[in-house]
Design a protein around this motif. Structure first.
Motif, mmCIF file in Angstrom:
data_model
loop_
_atom_site.group_PDB
_atom_site.id
_atom_site.type_symbol
_atom_site.label_atom_id
_atom_site.label_comp_id
_atom_site.label_asym_id
_atom_site.label_seq_id
_atom_site.Cartn_x
_atom_site.Cartn_y
_atom_site.Cartn_z
ATOM 1 N N ALA A 1 7.664 8.908 -6.574
ATOM 2 C CA ALA A 1 8.585 7.776 -6.704
ATOM 3 C C ALA A 1 7.967 6.525 -6.092
ATOM 4 C CB ALA A 1 9.915 8.091 -6.028
ATOM 5 N N ASP A 2 8.402 5.382 -6.603
ATOM 6 C CA ASP A 2 7.957 4.084 -6.099
ATOM 7 C C ASP A 2 9.173 3.340 -5.563
ATOM 8 O OD1 ASP A 2 6.320 1.995 -5.498
ATOM 9 O OD2 ASP A 2 5.638 1.628 -7.544
ATOM 10 N N HIS A 3 8.949 2.444 -4.624
ATOM 11 C CA HIS A 3 10.049 1.624 -4.108
ATOM 12 C C HIS A 3 10.511 0.660 -5.194
ATOM 13 C CE1 HIS A 3 10.221 2.808 0.138
ATOM 14 N NE2 HIS A 3 8.947 3.081 -0.014
ATOM 15 N N PHE A 4 11.840 0.512 -5.316
ATOM 16 C CA PHE A 4 12.453 -0.303 -6.361
ATOM 17 C C PHE A 4 13.176 -1.477 -5.708
ATOM 18 C CE2 PHE A 4 16.094 -1.369 -9.068
ATOM 19 C CZ PHE A 4 15.476 -1.540 -10.307
ATOM 20 N N ASP A 5 12.833 -2.687 -6.137
ATOM 21 C CA ASP A 5 13.482 -3.888 -5.625
ATOM 22 C C ASP A 5 14.767 -4.122 -6.426
ATOM 23 O OD1 ASP A 5 14.216 -6.766 -5.377
ATOM 24 O OD2 ASP A 5 12.434 -6.829 -4.110
ATOM 25 N N GLU A 6 15.914 -4.043 -5.760
ATOM 26 C CA GLU A 6 17.190 -4.132 -6.460
ATOM 27 C C GLU A 6 17.453 -5.525 -7.043
ATOM 28 O OE1 GLU A 6 20.579 -2.422 -4.536
ATOM 29 O OE2 GLU A 6 19.378 -0.909 -3.483
ATOM 30 N N LYS A 7 16.807 -6.563 -6.506
ATOM 31 C CA LYS A 7 17.028 -7.917 -7.025
ATOM 32 C C LYS A 7 16.116 -8.217 -8.212
ATOM 33 C CE LYS A 7 18.659 -9.892 -2.656
ATOM 34 N NZ LYS A 7 18.425 -10.937 -1.617
ATOM 35 N N SER A 8 14.843 -7.925 -8.052
ATOM 36 C CA SER A 8 13.885 -8.275 -9.101
ATOM 37 C C SER A 8 13.652 -7.152 -10.106
ATOM 38 C CB SER A 8 12.546 -8.659 -8.480
ATOM 39 O OG SER A 8 11.943 -7.527 -7.856
ATOM 40 N N HIS A 9 14.116 -5.942 -9.778
ATOM 41 C CA HIS A 9 13.870 -4.738 -10.583
ATOM 42 C C HIS A 9 12.374 -4.430 -10.693
ATOM 43 C CE1 HIS A 9 17.953 -4.250 -12.863
ATOM 44 N NE2 HIS A 9 18.103 -4.507 -11.580
ATOM 45 N N ALA A 10 11.606 -4.904 -9.723
ATOM 46 C CA ALA A 10 10.161 -4.668 -9.737
ATOM 47 C C ALA A 10 9.828 -3.436 -8.908
ATOM 48 C CB ALA A 10 9.428 -5.879 -9.185
ATOM 49 N N LEU A 11 8.752 -2.756 -9.289
ATOM 50 C CA LEU A 11 8.249 -1.621 -8.527
ATOM 51 C C LEU A 11 7.149 -2.100 -7.586
ATOM 52 C CD1 LEU A 11 8.024 1.168 -11.266
ATOM 53 C CD2 LEU A 11 9.989 0.409 -9.928
ATOM 54 N N ALA A 12 7.060 -1.423 -6.431
ATOM 55 C CA ALA A 12 6.074 -1.849 -5.436
ATOM 56 C C ALA A 12 4.645 -1.561 -5.870
ATOM 57 C CB ALA A 12 6.369 -1.164 -4.100
ATOM 58 N N GLY A 13 4.458 -0.564 -6.740
ATOM 59 C CA GLY A 13 3.111 -0.218 -7.198
ATOM 60 C C GLY A 13 2.373 0.724 -6.276
ATOM 61 N N THR A 14 3.098 1.348 -5.345
ATOM 62 C CA THR A 14 2.472 2.305 -4.409
ATOM 63 C C THR A 14 3.296 3.592 -4.368
ATOM 64 O OG1 THR A 14 3.691 1.258 -2.582
ATOM 65 C CG2 THR A 14 1.409 0.535 -2.972
ATOM 66 N N PRO A 15 3.196 4.427 -5.391
ATOM 67 C CA PRO A 15 4.006 5.657 -5.427
ATOM 68 C C PRO A 15 3.659 6.611 -4.282
ATOM 69 C CG PRO A 15 3.055 5.165 -7.580
ATOM 70 C CD PRO A 15 2.373 4.276 -6.590
ATOM 71 N N HIS A 16 4.649 7.374 -3.862
ATOM 72 C CA HIS A 16 4.484 8.425 -2.860
ATOM 73 C C HIS A 16 5.243 9.660 -3.338
ATOM 74 C CE1 HIS A 16 2.637 5.827 0.205
ATOM 75 N NE2 HIS A 16 3.489 4.899 -0.200
ATOM 76 N N THR A 17 4.986 10.790 -2.682
ATOM 77 C CA THR A 17 5.698 12.021 -3.011
ATOM 78 C C THR A 17 6.814 12.268 -1.995
ATOM 79 O OG1 THR A 17 4.078 13.329 -1.753
ATOM 80 C CG2 THR A 17 3.715 13.102 -4.125
ATOM 81 N N TYR A 18 7.919 12.839 -2.491
ATOM 82 C CA TYR A 18 9.101 13.119 -1.678
ATOM 83 C C TYR A 18 9.593 14.531 -1.998
ATOM 84 C CZ TYR A 18 9.109 8.034 -1.194
ATOM 85 O OH TYR A 18 8.745 6.717 -0.931
ATOM 86 N N ARG A 19 9.892 15.310 -0.962
ATOM 87 C CA ARG A 19 10.319 16.698 -1.161
ATOM 88 C C ARG A 19 11.826 16.789 -1.270
ATOM 89 N NH1 ARG A 19 8.256 21.599 2.691
ATOM 90 N NH2 ARG A 19 10.366 21.537 3.565
ATOM 91 N N ASP A 20 12.299 17.647 -2.181
ATOM 92 C CA ASP A 20 13.726 17.684 -2.503
ATOM 93 C C ASP A 20 14.618 17.909 -1.298
ATOM 94 O OD1 ASP A 20 12.915 20.307 -2.113
ATOM 95 O OD2 ASP A 20 13.853 21.103 -3.915
ATOM 96 N N ASP A 21 14.260 18.829 -0.399
ATOM 97 C CA ASP A 21 15.161 19.185 0.693
ATOM 98 C C ASP A 21 15.169 18.160 1.820
ATOM 99 O OD1 ASP A 21 12.524 19.880 1.347
ATOM 100 O OD2 ASP A 21 13.159 21.468 2.715
ATOM 101 N N ARG A 22 14.355 17.110 1.706
ATOM 102 C CA ARG A 22 14.326 16.077 2.743
ATOM 103 C C ARG A 22 15.167 14.860 2.371
ATOM 104 N NH1 ARG A 22 7.921 17.007 3.947
ATOM 105 N NH2 ARG A 22 8.188 18.898 5.208
ATOM 106 N N PHE A 23 15.758 14.900 1.175
ATOM 107 C CA PHE A 23 16.723 13.863 0.814
ATOM 108 C C PHE A 23 18.053 14.214 1.467
ATOM 109 C CE2 PHE A 23 13.711 13.284 -2.674
ATOM 110 C CZ PHE A 23 13.646 11.892 -2.768
ATOM 111 N N LEU A 24 18.562 13.344 2.327
ATOM 112 C CA LEU A 24 19.831 13.596 3.003
ATOM 113 C C LEU A 24 21.007 13.027 2.212
ATOM 114 C CD1 LEU A 24 18.742 12.786 6.668
ATOM 115 C CD2 LEU A 24 18.623 14.964 5.438
#
Length: 685
Positions: free
Chosen positions: A206-229
């Motif tokens: 996933a990449d960070h999403f800017d809610e105002k500009s709808h732009a992506l940061a361009g630096t994707p990272h990985t996130y594990r399912d069980d670490r989403f709270l």
């Protein structure tokens, strides 16, 4: 709480909502002329004020669309709006029983093949869209009278994972609270780009999403399912088409080896064997760099202890740095001196708990399924009751819809009760007193096969991608024509089917098709099998079920050569063919244990191991094993088939596990000794 007409089941507000949605689905499916809002209110909302009815019916139309039933306005009658089912968007084009299959339609045989082939992914906790896939398969294969094939596993429903999977499929950004491996918590809005499974977890890129500009940061990272709270789709973003994923994006590019999770701390070099194990070969092909002569392999390492243990498990020898070589030797030394500990009361308790898997209705991150989820199940069952005599069995419902038997019986009760206020639009079901099964008595009022929703369509396409399907496959074309949501475009179909790089090779795909067909036909299989030592033997088995884990496909069945249950990896199978029992050669047919069986073969029992470092659960795959936690310890209960995988895996865990069986400890020592002796001989050369 309300009580059903039969008095057996107490119903919550969610149940009442699901019951009303089911009644609307039955009613609108069985009316030829449009219904006015006045008529809808009288039949299904008799106690609601006009304002309450207007709001409730609007919400219920949206919920019905989530089930696959699309209601549309078709003009007015006086001051009242007219409503009818959008039949093209809602109903599948499926032939009735006994009628010829039209060109391009999905046949009963196609539906059964999809159920057998894709069913294992519905039991795979690392497949993020498994809930949508379960419901999709219930609409594809509408037979609830008997099971085509047992599904392996009891993966719990995970509400956050379902939300993430749906957001990924629809390209909807999500607001999340995420906890890193070090325990730090943070709020972030993410655009999900892809996913992959590893060690029973789903990882999202996933990449960070800017809610105002709808732009992506361009630096994707990985996130594990069980670490989403916390996970919440971004309001309004779905309809806006918030972001796009590049056509050449592949989440597998972010999948690292287990010892590479985290920041790289060193670079390691390993010797490459002339005939590497399949696990080692896959690592060589996807990570690191081979030397020009192909004799050494260099790769970055984040966790040195994990790298040493992984090397023991896949039979690779580290050459540098010296600290890694020392750690690797220490692991082997610990394995060579492995001894069993006398079992405690906790061991007996762990074995007993493992024999009673947790209910499939256990939910992670949510309570019981909500009204819409229950309604989706009910609508799928209504579609299975389209002809006089159609039968729905509670045990089959429980197995196929991933719920308990009590919940399945409750659903049959709800189908019996779902009706308008006049009782005119009710399924004429004939059921026993305890709702073990229900049959459509006659077809004056009946169900209609329902199309897949958009999310269900994308889930099936994601599953088909995992088994190597392409847009040119006839069964894919028939599925799209007959059942897919009309909103899914041809470009989306192509992109979804190209999304997975864990596709089987052509040979593996042919083997998967043969195994699936044998399961559907209740036939036996003969094939040449190459074990982990490279030895090839002819095997004849009665297959039981397929399952998938960490990108590999497995077949479980009764091996007539061994006279016991065995598990086979499909990429090690060759020349697979269905056979009839009466055609077996006499040498293949063994109803008892062969005389040359080893003690481990004869045992064929569950082994209980205490895990002293939970990190080992993430480092290694534990196929078909149960993890049992007590207040003080963690146990893994794995079936010991007498092969090499368990002693090899435990040799790699040496020093951080405790075994309780003398014979298993001896096999661990033997494996480590042979590995150590072989490596010493190679070093001396």
């Amino acid at each position: 709480m309300a009580t059903s007409d039969d008095g057996l089941f107490k119903r919550s507000r969610d149940d009442e909502q699901a019951l009303r949605l089911a009644a609307l689905a039955i009613g609108f499916s069985n009316t030829e002329a449009p219904l006015s809002s006045q008529e809808v209110r009288r039949r299904w909302y008799p106690d609601a004020s006009l304002d309450t009815f207007t709001k409730s019916f609007s919400r219920d139309r949206a919920r019905l669309e989530q089930c696959g039933i699309v209601l549309r306005s078709s003009g007015k009658s006086g001051d009242w709006q007219l409503w009818e089912v959008d039949r093209a968007a809602s109903f599948a084009s499926a032939p009735a029983t006994g009628t010829p299959q039209a060109p391009g339609e999905l046949s009963t045989e196609d539906a059964m093949a999809l159920e057998v082939t894709l069913g294992p992914l519905a039991s795979d906790p690392s497949f993020a869209q498994r809930t949508d896939l379960i419901l999709a398969l219930a609409k594809i294969n509408r037979s609830f009278e008997m099971l085509v094939v047992e599904r392996e596993g009891d993966a719990p429903r995970n509400a956050r994972l379902e939300t993430l999977g749906s957001a990924l499929a629809s390209r909807t950004p999500v607001r999340t609270t995420y906890q890193t491996a070090s325990g730090d918590k943070g709020e972030r809005t993410l655009a999900l780009l892809g996913q992959f499974g590893l060690r029973g977890h789903t990882y999202f890129v996933a990449d960070h999403f800017d809610e105002k500009s709808h732009a992506l940061a361009g630096t994707p990272h990985t996130y594990r399912d069980d670490r989403f709270l916390k996970v919440k789709p971004l309001a309004g973003a779905k309809s806006a088409g918030a972001y796009q994923v590049d056509a050449d994006f592949d989440a597998r590019d972010w999948r690292v080896l287990p010892f590479q999770i985290g920041d790289a701390s060193l670079e390691a070099t390993f010797a490459v064997r002339e005939h590497p194990t399949s696990e080692a070969a896959r690592a060589l092909a996807t990570r690191g760099a081979l030397s020009e002569d192909g004799r050494t392999w260099t790769v970055t390492v984040a966790d040195e202890d994990a790298a040493a243990r992984w090397a023991v498990d896949v039979d690779m020898d580290p050459l540098s740095p010296a600290s890694l070589v020392r750690t690797w030797h220490q692991v082997l030394d610990a394995a060579r001196s492995c001894t069993a500990t006398a079992p405690t009361r906790d061991v007996a308790s762990a074995l007993e708990r493992a024999s009673k898997p947790a209910s499939a209705t256990h939910v992670t991150g949510a309570g019981r399924p909500g009204g819409t989820t229950k309604a989706r199940r009910l609508v799928a069952l209504i579609g299975a009751l389209s002809e006089q005599g159609d039968l729905v069995d509670a045990e089959v419902v429980a197995a196929r819809l991933d719920c308990s038997l009590d919940e399945a019986r409750e659903m049959l009760s709800m189908l019996s009760d779902a009706s308008d206020t006049e009782g005119a639009l009710r399924l004429p079901l004939v059921a026993d007193d305890s709702f073990e099964h229900a049959r459509l008595g006659f077809a004056t009022t009946k169900g209609r096969p329902v199309r897949l929703t958009r999310d269900e369509t994308l889930a099936v396409l994601a599953a088909l991608s995992r088994v190597g399907a392409t847009p040119d496959d006839e069964i894919v074309s028939r599925l799209i024509t007959t059942l897919a949501a009309p909103s899914v475009s041809a470009d989306e179909v192509t992109a979804a089917l190209a999304a997975s790089r864990t596709k089987p090779t052509p040979g593996e795909r042919a083997t998967l098709a043969t195994c699936s067909q044998a399961l559907a036909d209740a036939a036996d299989l003969r094939f040449a099998y190459t074990d982990a030592h490279g030895e090839k033997r002819l095997r004849t088995i009665t297959p039981d079920h397929l399952y998938t884990e960490d990108g590999y496909w497995y077949l479980r069945g009764f091996d007539h050569t061994r006279g016991a249950g065995r598990t086979f990896r499909l990429d090690r199978m060759g020349a697979a063919e269905s056979v009839s029992p009466e055609l077996w050669p006499a040498d293949d047919r063994t109803d008892t244990q062969p005389t040359n069986a080893t003690p481990a073969d004869a045992a064929n029992a569950d082994a209980c191991i205490r895990i002293d470092d939970d990190g080992l659960l993430d480092l290694f795959a534990w196929p078909q094993a149960h993890v049992v936690r007590t207040r003080t310890s963690t146990y893994v209960v794995a079936h010991d088939f007498g092969g090499v995988w368990l002693p090899r895996r435990l040799a790699a865990c040496a020093g951080k596990v405790t075994v309780f069986d003398d014979a298993l400890a001896a096999r661990i020592r033997e494996h480590a000794e042979s590995h150590f002796t072989m490596d010493t001989a190679q070093t001396n050369q």
